[in-house]
Motif scaffolding. Structure first.
Motif, PDB file in Angstrom:
ATOM      1  N   GLU A  10       9.588 -11.966   4.470  1.00 62.47           N
ATOM      2  CA  GLU A  10       9.957 -10.880   5.372  1.00 62.47           C
ATOM      3  C   GLU A  10      10.367 -11.436   6.727  1.00 62.47           C
ATOM      4  O   GLU A  10       9.853 -12.468   7.185  1.00 62.47           O
ATOM      5  CB  GLU A  10       8.776  -9.919   5.604  1.00 62.47           C
ATOM      6  N   ALA A  12      10.775  -9.726  10.579  1.00 57.24           N
ATOM      7  CA  ALA A  12      10.591  -8.525  11.388  1.00 57.24           C
ATOM      8  C   ALA A  12      11.594  -8.513  12.531  1.00 57.24           C
ATOM      9  O   ALA A  12      11.806  -9.530  13.197  1.00 57.24           O
ATOM     10  CB  ALA A  12       9.172  -8.471  11.943  1.00 57.24           C
ATOM     11  N   PRO A  17      10.461  -4.504   9.479  1.00 52.67           N
ATOM     12  CA  PRO A  17      10.522  -5.620   8.528  1.00 52.67           C
ATOM     13  C   PRO A  17      11.740  -5.499   7.615  1.00 52.67           C
ATOM     14  O   PRO A  17      12.122  -4.409   7.206  1.00 52.67           O
ATOM     15  CB  PRO A  17       9.220  -5.483   7.727  1.00 52.67           C
ATOM     16  N   ASP A  99       2.825 -15.003   9.315  1.00 47.36           N
ATOM     17  CA  ASP A  99       1.599 -14.397   8.778  1.00 47.36           C
ATOM     18  C   ASP A  99       0.650 -15.435   8.193  1.00 47.36           C
ATOM     19  O   ASP A  99      -0.577 -15.302   8.303  1.00 47.36           O
ATOM     20  CB  ASP A  99       1.934 -13.299   7.765  1.00 47.36           C
ATOM     21  N   ARG A 134       0.504  -9.396   0.978  1.00 45.04           N
ATOM     22  CA  ARG A 134       1.266  -8.256   0.463  1.00 45.04           C
ATOM     23  C   ARG A 134       1.576  -8.414  -1.028  1.00 45.04           C
ATOM     24  O   ARG A 134       2.391  -7.682  -1.575  1.00 45.04           O
ATOM     25  CB  ARG A 134       2.580  -8.120   1.236  1.00 45.04           C
ATOM     26  N   SER A 957       5.459  -2.362   8.058  1.00 44.13           N
ATOM     27  CA  SER A 957       4.969  -3.234   6.991  1.00 44.13           C
ATOM     28  C   SER A 957       3.705  -2.654   6.368  1.00 44.13           C
ATOM     29  O   SER A 957       3.534  -2.649   5.149  1.00 44.13           O
ATOM     30  CB  SER A 957       4.685  -4.627   7.552  1.00 44.13           C
ATOM     31  N   ARG A 958       2.806  -2.141   7.222  1.00 50.59           N
ATOM     32  CA  ARG A 958       1.581  -1.518   6.717  1.00 50.59           C
ATOM     33  C   ARG A 958       1.893  -0.294   5.869  1.00 50.59           C
ATOM     34  O   ARG A 958       1.319  -0.094   4.785  1.00 50.59           O
ATOM     35  CB  ARG A 958       0.694  -1.115   7.905  1.00 50.59           C
ATOM     36  N   ARG A 960       4.565   0.360   4.204  1.00 49.97           N
ATOM     37  CA  ARG A 960       5.157  -0.071   2.921  1.00 49.97           C
ATOM     38  C   ARG A 960       4.056  -0.452   1.942  1.00 49.97           C
ATOM     39  O   ARG A 960       4.137  -0.176   0.745  1.00 49.97           O
ATOM     40  CB  ARG A 960       6.104  -1.254   3.142  1.00 49.97           C
ATOM     41  N   ARG A 961       3.025  -1.110   2.451  1.00 49.47           N
ATOM     42  CA  ARG A 961       1.903  -1.473   1.581  1.00 49.47           C
ATOM     43  C   ARG A 961       1.231  -0.233   1.016  1.00 49.47           C
ATOM     44  O   ARG A 961       0.769  -0.224  -0.124  1.00 49.47           O
ATOM     45  CB  ARG A 961       0.862  -2.283   2.364  1.00 49.47           C
TER      46      ARG A 961
END
Length: 966
Positions: A10, A12, A17, A99, A134, A957-958, A960-961
């Motif tokens: 990914e 950002a 992202p 990350d 992820r 991103s969160r 999407r999870r």
């Protein structure tokens, strides 16, 4: 964080992202990210990309790819990230840009905190670190270097999981660890450190046998696959488990788990017995035996049928309910019901967890995992459990809490020696009442009984209260073997028959045959049978018939409407007969509007049913009961969901009356109360060969089960429905059942089974020549493909569905397909097309007044607006979703609306956004949903995200999870 490799690669940017489109460019970036701050030569890049099998143009291809990669990064606002240095290239990263680096720093900080005795903070850091993952690291990279790099990263991840497990065990959280550790060991069965953690957690959770089975599985696999024996640490732990070594117990004072958020406080005790008399010694014994020390006290009240075990346990529970402010749980385990099978521990666990606020869909399917969740939910709570009519220790064991603050009362006719020996249960044998207590019970129950002339009651011609009355009461007590159940029935008869003297009644009790259920208890001398017979025969004929027919009710309790349906009369006509049964203590109102029958009385009703009710009468009554429940569910369906099964309905006995529901909440509440009966009636229908009624009833329960997510019960119903549909010879019926089974298996994560059911449903619908069904089932198969990440297949099936006019042009059917289509297009990042599909879905939902589908549409439209940076539109959609979700009472959609609203607000009003996220987390936590843990991590790191662009990217991103967790 600007770059991510702990999952698909990914990047950002200010717009959130994203990824690098070209696979080679993405692979080059990932390799540089694996070597940040290092000069990487062209030769290293060539070796990494091709693994020694490079083409002759490899060097020029690398130069071109790097140039295009730089341009792609510049377009995302990332200038000068890749620097050219003498000899090669260098990727310049800030401290928190990658990350994987952030993950490693969290893990190192957690180890330091653990060394300094800060276990709680260490566990939080480790969970934050693991929350950055992820999926599989470098998931979309196939270059030669990727496999080794991926393995190295995953080794770090597993080490973090092991460190977290050690820390959580130190904190006493063994129960909560079991599901997570079980899954990790299933994925990595030869990793000894993980297996050791699982064994220790199982042992501390009271699952010693399972811990030894876990050990045996590791030994067998090591020998079979590697020809090795396990290491020293494992063998020492295995021996300690075998020896029940006290050193394995949690360290004293180590448990620092906070009490879970309170959900509903259950108060499930049945009504206390009216006029409870005697048992002073037994009540005092219970006080002593329930005095908690270091373990949860488990008291086993054991005695013969009718001796008053339940009455004693319930009376004591009512006297001490203030000791248990977090609730009182009650279940009749049906261990000795001749007509119904004993309840399984898993069924009781689901009921108890639901009562404690755990959403049914969050309960694990495995009984041991569900028991672990139950123990975790009870941790640090003061709860009383009354487990009535237990048949065996195995039936009780999974229901025992692990907290010393809880108390368990078990009643049984069996001595349950294994429960005493292995679980430390403290037995309390219960015999008949003493002569004085039994006579006092009769006198108390008859207090105020008027004689025909209005004077005090007569006993053999002697005024009440005189020696003659006492003598007659003692005779009745003797004839009833001093058993409370028989004595209460006797007293009820005397109260109801004013002209009958106590002495005459005592003489009548000398006749009669014992109940079959009491044959093994010869000391009762037929007394209970005689009391039952006299009570039954004293009823008017219509009331006797209701008593017999009530044995057809499959659940533990029932409402007045079911009694009216059995008789084929109105509620007004049924209520007096039900009241007569209550007055005679042949049924009892255990909570307002819900009635139950003692298991001995139920057995007597079954025997009377067989001898006194004609076969035709039994079949008609059973069909009336079936039709009552089936038609009530059918008529309630539109309140829960606008679409329901069309076609001719098979109604033999339309109910004279049925419940009318004012709104959706009332309909759901009725289904909740009647769930056991609804499941049982479908089974009864199938067993009697009423095939069309059986599969239609199964189909009509779809709306309720979808809302309440009671997947195991729905599976039970659908299996009966499928057999009935196949027996009916109706292909469309079989297709409906197959499709519904696909829905359940999809929700349970069993995608292969779901796909097979959907495909078979499509084949059957096509054979039947029903294009709308073919379309609907394709839409479901498309939704499954989207969940599995196969977006193209999902889009293909959805377009097939929408191309069928009977489906695609009908708003009540097409709305779901357009929502699934919108979701697939969002995941494909084709936002204009996604918005068009979702706005059409919203229009369809509004046209057919489908608030639930409108909720889904607003949720996804809010997501598009957030990704495109239109926070004002996102806020409008989230507020609409919240309003609708609260209106229809859907907690999951309420939580997701709070979440979306927080994302829309965070840049303009951080405090308001935090309040929304906390509200979302609270609802998710009450549902037992895993997104609550994601929000825990998010709220923990939110204060570190000050830059608006970074905050937006991290939040997307969160989200999407979370999308595919809902």
């Amino acid at each position: 964080m600007r770059f991510g490799i702990l999952g698909p690669v990914e990047v950002a940017t200010d717009h959130g992202p994203g990824t690098i489109a070209r696979p080679r460019h993405r692979a080059l970036l990932a390799y540089l990210l694996l070597h940040p701050g290092q000069v990487v030569t062209s030769g290293q890049l060539i070796e990494a990309m091709w693994g020694g099998a490079e083409p002759s143009s490899a060097r020029s291809q690398i130069h071109v790819a790097l140039s295009e990669l730089r341009r792609a990064l510049r377009e995302r606002g990332l200038d000068e990230v890749i620097e050219t240095r003498p000899g090669g290239y260098l990727l310049a990263l800030g401290e928190d840009d990658l990350d994987a680096d952030v993950f490693r720093r969290h893990v190192e900080a957690a180890r330091d905190l653990r060394r300094h005795g800060k276990a709680e903070d260490s566990a939080k850091r480790l969970r934050t670190a693991l929350g950055l993952w992820r999926g599989h690291a470098l998931a979309d990279i196939t270059a030669a270097y990727a496999h080794a790099a991926r393995q190295a990263l995953h080794e770090q991840r597993l080490s973090a999981h092991e460190a977290l497990a050690e820390t959580e065990l130190l904190l006493g959280r063994h129960d909560a660890l079991l599901p997570e550790l079980g899954k990790l060991v299933e994925e990595h069965p030869l990793r000894e450190r993980l297996v050791c953690h699982l064994m220790l957690a199982q042992y501390r959770a009271g699952m010693r046998a399972e811990a030894l089975r876990t050990a045996r599985r590791l030994r067998e696999r090591l020998v079979e696959e590697q020809g090795l024996d396990p290491g020293t640490r494992f063998t020492e732990l295995e021996k300690a488990v075998l020896d029940a070594d006290p050193a394995l117990d949690p360290p004293a004072g180590a448990v620092t788990v906070q009490a879970p958020p309170a959900g509903t406080t259950p108060a499930q005790l049945p009504l206390d017995a009216w006029g409870f008399t005697g048992r002073a010694r037994e009540l005092a014994d219970l006080d002593l035996l329930t005095d908690a020390r270091d373990t949860p006290p488990v008291v086993l009240v054991v005695g013969s049928p009718g001796v008053g075990k339940t009455a004693l346990a319930v009376h004591w529970a009512h006297r001490h309910r203030d000791r248990f402010p977090d609730g009182q749980l009650y279940a009749n385990l049906r261990g000795f019901d001749q007509d119904r099978a004993p309840l399984q521990p898993y069924d009781i666990l689901r009921r108890f967890l639901s009562a404690l606020g755990v959403e049914p869909g969050a309960v694990p399917e495995d009984v041991d995992e569900a028991a672990a969740l139950f123990r975790s939910t009870l941790a640090r709570r003061r709860v009383l459990l009354v487990l009535d009519n237990a048949r065996s220790a195995d039936q009780v064991r999974p229901l025992l809490p692990g907290s010393a603050d809880c108390t368990v009362l078990v009643t049984s006719r069996n001595r349950l020696r294994a429960l005493v020996a292995r679980e430390g249960a403290r037995p309390l044998p219960l015999g008949p009442l003493t002569e004085d207590e039994a006579a006092a019970l009769v006198r108390t129950a008859m207090a105020g009984r008027a004689a025909p002339d209005g004077t005090a009651a007569l006993a053999g011609g002697t005024p009440a209260g005189d020696d003659g009355c006492d003598l007659a009461a003692r005779q009745v007590a003797q004839r009833c073997a001093y058993l409370p159940l028989a004595l209460r029935l006797a007293a009820a008869q005397l109260i109801g028959q004013r002209h009958l003297t106590v002495a005459d009644y005592a003489r009548q009790l000398t006749t009669g045959d014992p109940l079959a259920v009491l044959d093994e208890h010869g000391d009762l001398d037929g007394a209970v049978s005689a009391a039952f017979r006299l009570s039954y025969q004293a009823l008017p004929p219509g009331t006797r018939r209701l008593f017999r027919l009530l044995s057809l009710v499959p659940g533990q309790d029932f409402g007045p409407a079911a009694a009216a349906a059995l008789l084929g009369v109105t509620l007004a006509e049924a209520r007096p007969r039900l009241e007569e049964l209550c007055i005679g203590h042949l049924v009892s109102e255990h909570r307002p509007g819900r009635y139950t029958m003692h298991d001995l009385l139920r057995s007597y009703a079954v025997s009377a049913f067989e001898t006194d009710e004609p076969e035709s009468g039994r079949e008609e009554a059973a069909r009336r009961l079936v039709d009552f429940y089936a038609e009530t569910v059918y008529e309630a369906y539109p309140l829960l969901q606008p679409r329901r099964l069309a076609g001719e309905r098979e109604i033999v006995h339309p109910p004279r009356e049925r419940p009318l529901f004012a709104d959706r909440a009332a309909a759901l509440d009725w289904h909740d109360q009647e769930l056991e009966n609804l499941v049982g009636v479908v089974a009864l229908t199938g067993a009697r060969g009423w095939h069309r009624r059986a599969w239609q009833s199964a189909a009509d329960l779809l709306a309720y089960f979808i809302i309440r997510r009671r997947w195991p019960e729905w599976l039970t119903v659908l299996r009966t429905g499928l057999l009935a549909a196949e027996s009916s010879g109706e292909p469309e019926a079989v297709a409906h059942m197959r499709n519904a089974l696909g829905v359940v298996h999809k929700q349970l994560g069993r995608y292969d089974e779901a796909r097979e059911h959907y495909r078979r449903a499509i084949e059957l619908a096509a054979e039947a020549g029903n294009p709308r069904m073919v379309a609907a089932f394709n839409a479901n198969l498309g939704g499954l493909a989207i969940n599995e990440g196969d977006l193209e297949a999902g889009l293909r099936h959805l377009r097939i569905a929408l191309s069928v006019p009977e489906y695609g042009h009908d708003p009540q059917y097409a709305v779901a397909a357009y929502i699934n289509l919108g979701c697939a297009l969002i995941d494909s990042e084709r936002y204009p097309a996604a918005e068009e599909a979702l706005r059409r879905a919203l229009a369809f939902a509004e046209a057919v007044d489908d608030a639930q589908q409108a909720c889904y549409a607003h949720h996804n439209l809010a997501e598009i607006a957030l990704r495109e940076g239109d926070r004002s539109a996102a806020r409008r959609h989230a507020e609409q979703q919240l309003r609708l979700a609260e209106e229809i009472g859907d907690p999951l959609r309420t939580a997701s609306a709070h979440d979306s609203l927080a994302s829309a607000l965070v840049h303009e009003d951080r405090a308001a956004a935090l309040a929304q996220w906390r509200a979302a987390r609270r609802v998710y936590r009450e549902l037992g949903h895993r997104i609550a843990d994601v929000l825990d991590e998010w709220l923990a790191v939110l204060d570190t995200l000050d830059d608006p662009a970074w905050l937006a990217a991290a939040d997307e991103s969160r989200r999407r999870r979370c999308r595919h967790l809902i």
